[in-house]
Design a protein around this motif. Structure first.
Motif, PDB file in Angstrom:
ATOM      1  N   ALA A 179      10.345   7.172   4.584  1.00  0.00           N
ATOM      2  CA  ALA A 179      10.606   7.988   5.774  1.00  0.00           C
ATOM      3  C   ALA A 179      11.699   7.351   6.631  1.00  0.00           C
ATOM      4  O   ALA A 179      12.587   8.047   7.139  1.00  0.00           O
ATOM      5  CB  ALA A 179       9.321   8.167   6.588  1.00  0.00           C
ATOM      6  N   LYS A 180      11.644   6.039   6.789  1.00  0.00           N
ATOM      7  CA  LYS A 180      12.695   5.336   7.550  1.00  0.00           C
ATOM      8  C   LYS A 180      14.046   5.469   6.863  1.00  0.00           C
ATOM      9  O   LYS A 180      15.055   5.741   7.509  1.00  0.00           O
ATOM     10  CB  LYS A 180      12.347   3.849   7.693  1.00  0.00           C
ATOM     11  CG  LYS A 180      11.342   3.569   8.785  1.00  0.00           C
ATOM     12  CD  LYS A 180      10.951   2.119   8.869  1.00  0.00           C
ATOM     13  CE  LYS A 180      12.089   1.225   9.252  1.00  0.00           C
ATOM     14  NZ  LYS A 180      11.668  -0.175   9.468  1.00  0.00           N
ATOM     15  N   LYS A 181      14.066   5.284   5.561  1.00  0.00           N
ATOM     16  CA  LYS A 181      15.307   5.354   4.798  1.00  0.00           C
ATOM     17  C   LYS A 181      15.945   6.734   4.898  1.00  0.00           C
ATOM     18  O   LYS A 181      17.163   6.871   4.998  1.00  0.00           O
ATOM     19  CB  LYS A 181      15.032   5.003   3.328  1.00  0.00           C
ATOM     20  CG  LYS A 181      16.244   4.975   2.460  1.00  0.00           C
ATOM     21  CD  LYS A 181      17.119   3.788   2.773  1.00  0.00           C
ATOM     22  CE  LYS A 181      18.280   3.703   1.812  1.00  0.00           C
ATOM     23  NZ  LYS A 181      19.258   2.718   2.222  1.00  0.00           N
ATOM     24  N   PHE A 182      15.113   7.786   4.911  1.00  0.00           N
ATOM     25  CA  PHE A 182      15.625   9.151   4.941  1.00  0.00           C
ATOM     26  C   PHE A 182      15.732   9.721   6.356  1.00  0.00           C
ATOM     27  O   PHE A 182      16.117  10.876   6.535  1.00  0.00           O
ATOM     28  CB  PHE A 182      14.775  10.061   4.057  1.00  0.00           C
ATOM     29  CG  PHE A 182      14.800   9.648   2.606  1.00  0.00           C
ATOM     30  CD1 PHE A 182      15.991   9.381   1.944  1.00  0.00           C
ATOM     31  CD2 PHE A 182      13.625   9.510   1.892  1.00  0.00           C
ATOM     32  CE1 PHE A 182      16.014   8.987   0.613  1.00  0.00           C
ATOM     33  CE2 PHE A 182      13.629   9.120   0.562  1.00  0.00           C
ATOM     34  CZ  PHE A 182      14.824   8.859  -0.079  1.00  0.00           C
ATOM     35  N   GLY A 183      15.371   8.919   7.376  1.00  0.00           N
ATOM     36  CA  GLY A 183      15.609   9.299   8.758  1.00  0.00           C
ATOM     37  C   GLY A 183      14.570  10.173   9.432  1.00  0.00           C
ATOM     38  O   GLY A 183      14.862  10.793  10.448  1.00  0.00           O
ATOM     39  N   PRO A 219       0.837  -1.213   0.000  1.00  0.00           N
ATOM     40  CA  PRO A 219       0.000   0.000   0.000  1.00  0.00           C
ATOM     41  C   PRO A 219       0.868   1.260   0.000  1.00  0.00           C
ATOM     42  O   PRO A 219       1.993   1.257   0.506  1.00  0.00           O
ATOM     43  CB  PRO A 219      -0.794  -0.119   1.302  1.00  0.00           C
ATOM     44  CG  PRO A 219      -0.746  -1.568   1.664  1.00  0.00           C
ATOM     45  CD  PRO A 219       0.576  -2.069   1.151  1.00  0.00           C
ATOM     46  N   ASP A 220       0.320   2.339  -0.536  1.00  0.00           N
ATOM     47  CA  ASP A 220       1.055   3.606  -0.609  1.00  0.00           C
ATOM     48  C   ASP A 220       1.626   4.028   0.736  1.00  0.00           C
ATOM     49  O   ASP A 220       2.785   4.455   0.831  1.00  0.00           O
ATOM     50  CB  ASP A 220       0.148   4.730  -1.131  1.00  0.00           C
ATOM     51  CG  ASP A 220      -0.129   4.631  -2.620  1.00  0.00           C
ATOM     52  OD1 ASP A 220       0.616   3.941  -3.336  1.00  0.00           O
ATOM     53  OD2 ASP A 220      -1.095   5.258  -3.069  1.00  0.00           O
ATOM     54  N   HIS A 221       0.805   3.929   1.796  1.00  0.00           N
ATOM     55  CA  HIS A 221       1.269   4.406   3.103  1.00  0.00           C
ATOM     56  C   HIS A 221       2.412   3.556   3.653  1.00  0.00           C
ATOM     57  O   HIS A 221       3.243   4.057   4.407  1.00  0.00           O
ATOM     58  CB  HIS A 221       0.103   4.525   4.096  1.00  0.00           C
ATOM     59  CG  HIS A 221      -0.672   3.271   4.296  1.00  0.00           C
ATOM     60  ND1 HIS A 221      -1.588   2.800   3.381  1.00  0.00           N
ATOM     61  CD2 HIS A 221      -0.668   2.390   5.311  1.00  0.00           C
ATOM     62  CE1 HIS A 221      -2.118   1.679   3.823  1.00  0.00           C
ATOM     63  NE2 HIS A 221      -1.573   1.399   4.986  1.00  0.00           N
ATOM     64  N   THR A 222       2.498   2.297   3.256  1.00  0.00           N
ATOM     65  CA  THR A 222       3.614   1.440   3.670  1.00  0.00           C
ATOM     66  C   THR A 222       4.885   1.851   2.934  1.00  0.00           C
ATOM     67  O   THR A 222       5.962   1.917   3.524  1.00  0.00           O
ATOM     68  CB  THR A 222       3.277  -0.042   3.401  1.00  0.00           C
ATOM     69  OG1 THR A 222       2.072  -0.362   4.092  1.00  0.00           O
ATOM     70  CG2 THR A 222       4.379  -0.960   3.858  1.00  0.00           C
ATOM     71  N   ILE A 223       4.750   2.150   1.651  1.00  0.00           N
ATOM     72  CA  ILE A 223       5.899   2.621   0.863  1.00  0.00           C
ATOM     73  C   ILE A 223       6.381   3.967   1.394  1.00  0.00           C
ATOM     74  O   ILE A 223       7.586   4.196   1.551  1.00  0.00           O
ATOM     75  CB  ILE A 223       5.532   2.708  -0.637  1.00  0.00           C
ATOM     76  CG1 ILE A 223       5.204   1.305  -1.186  1.00  0.00           C
ATOM     77  CG2 ILE A 223       6.663   3.350  -1.434  1.00  0.00           C
ATOM     78  CD1 ILE A 223       4.591   1.310  -2.583  1.00  0.00           C
ATOM     79  N   MET A 224       5.444   4.867   1.707  1.00  0.00           N
ATOM     80  CA  MET A 224       5.819   6.178   2.255  1.00  0.00           C
ATOM     81  C   MET A 224       6.595   6.028   3.558  1.00  0.00           C
ATOM     82  O   MET A 224       7.599   6.711   3.782  1.00  0.00           O
ATOM     83  CB  MET A 224       4.577   7.033   2.497  1.00  0.00           C
ATOM     84  CG  MET A 224       3.955   7.569   1.260  1.00  0.00           C
ATOM     85  SD  MET A 224       2.478   8.538   1.710  1.00  0.00           S
ATOM     86  CE  MET A 224       1.615   8.522   0.163  1.00  0.00           C
ATOM     87  N   TYR A 225       6.128   5.122   4.417  1.00  0.00           N
ATOM     88  CA  TYR A 225       6.819   4.920   5.693  1.00  0.00           C
ATOM     89  C   TYR A 225       8.220   4.333   5.470  1.00  0.00           C
ATOM     90  O   TYR A 225       9.170   4.730   6.136  1.00  0.00           O
ATOM     91  CB  TYR A 225       6.005   4.031   6.635  1.00  0.00           C
ATOM     92  CG  TYR A 225       6.705   3.821   7.952  1.00  0.00           C
ATOM     93  CD1 TYR A 225       6.883   4.885   8.840  1.00  0.00           C
ATOM     94  CD2 TYR A 225       7.222   2.586   8.305  1.00  0.00           C
ATOM     95  CE1 TYR A 225       7.558   4.721  10.033  1.00  0.00           C
ATOM     96  CE2 TYR A 225       7.892   2.405   9.504  1.00  0.00           C
ATOM     97  CZ  TYR A 225       8.054   3.475  10.363  1.00  0.00           C
ATOM     98  OH  TYR A 225       8.731   3.312  11.545  1.00  0.00           O
TER      99      TYR A 225
END
Length: 183
Positions: free
Chosen positions: A91-95, A82-88
């Motif tokens: 967010a984790k990758k970019f800190g 889902p989009d919100h899982t990809i967004m998260y």
């Protein structure tokens, strides 16, 4: 490109040339779109498979300005998320994952991916968009509408009888199905 293809935009040749100049292109879409093949390049283009509307749940705003709740029909196929899982995950990758989900609970999907709770996302949207009246559409209220679809008139979309939802205690009388906004 997240969820739209360049075919819906103008100036195709200029877009193609621009796509060939950027270092990296990421396309998030359930289906390979023209974005993935438009530039003449062999590297630096990534297609992340987003889940379709049938593979996720949550609120959806229709073109008639009504907000409805949809339920997941099937689990996401292959590697789609889902989009919100990809967004998260971004967010984790970019800190900045702590800020991204400050008021949102995380759950794990069947593959162990952390997924923001979709109900909390709608609550967060409700808190942040007072100016446009996108505030009364709680997940609980939308789900109550779905449980009691039969109580709404198909022509006026209005609930004209007193129906109290057992899960929430909410009386649906007077509500419009899909909660048109502003709400």
């Amino acid at each position: 490109y997240w969820g739209h293809a360049p075919t819906s935009q103008t100036r195709g040749l200029d877009m193609k040339l621009a796509m060939e100049k950027v270092d990296l292109m990421v396309i998030v879409d359930p289906y390979p779109s023209a974005s993935a093949v438009m530039p003449d390049r062999k590297e630096g283009v990534y297609l992340l498979p987003a889940a379709t509307q049938f593979e996720t749940s949550g609120s959806a705003t229709a073109s008639n300005r009504s907000i409805q709740w949809r339920e997941k029909v099937v689990e996401p196929l292959f590697e789609s998320k889902p989009d919100h899982t990809i967004m998260y995950a971004f967010a984790k990758k970019f800190g900045f994952e702590k800020e991204f989900v400050k008021n949102i609970k995380l759950v794990k999907d069947k593959q162990g991916w952390e997924e923001p709770l979709i109900e909390d996302i709608l609550r967060e949207i409700n808190h942040g968009v007072w100016t446009i009246g996108y505030t009364g559409q709680s997940p609980e209220r939308l789900k109550a509408h779905m449980r009691h679809m039969d109580a709404f008139d198909p022509k006026t979309l209005r609930c004209t009888k007193s129906v109290v939802d057992k899960e929430t205690g909410y009386d649906l009388n007077g509500d419009y199905f899909g909660l048109p906004w502003p709400c």
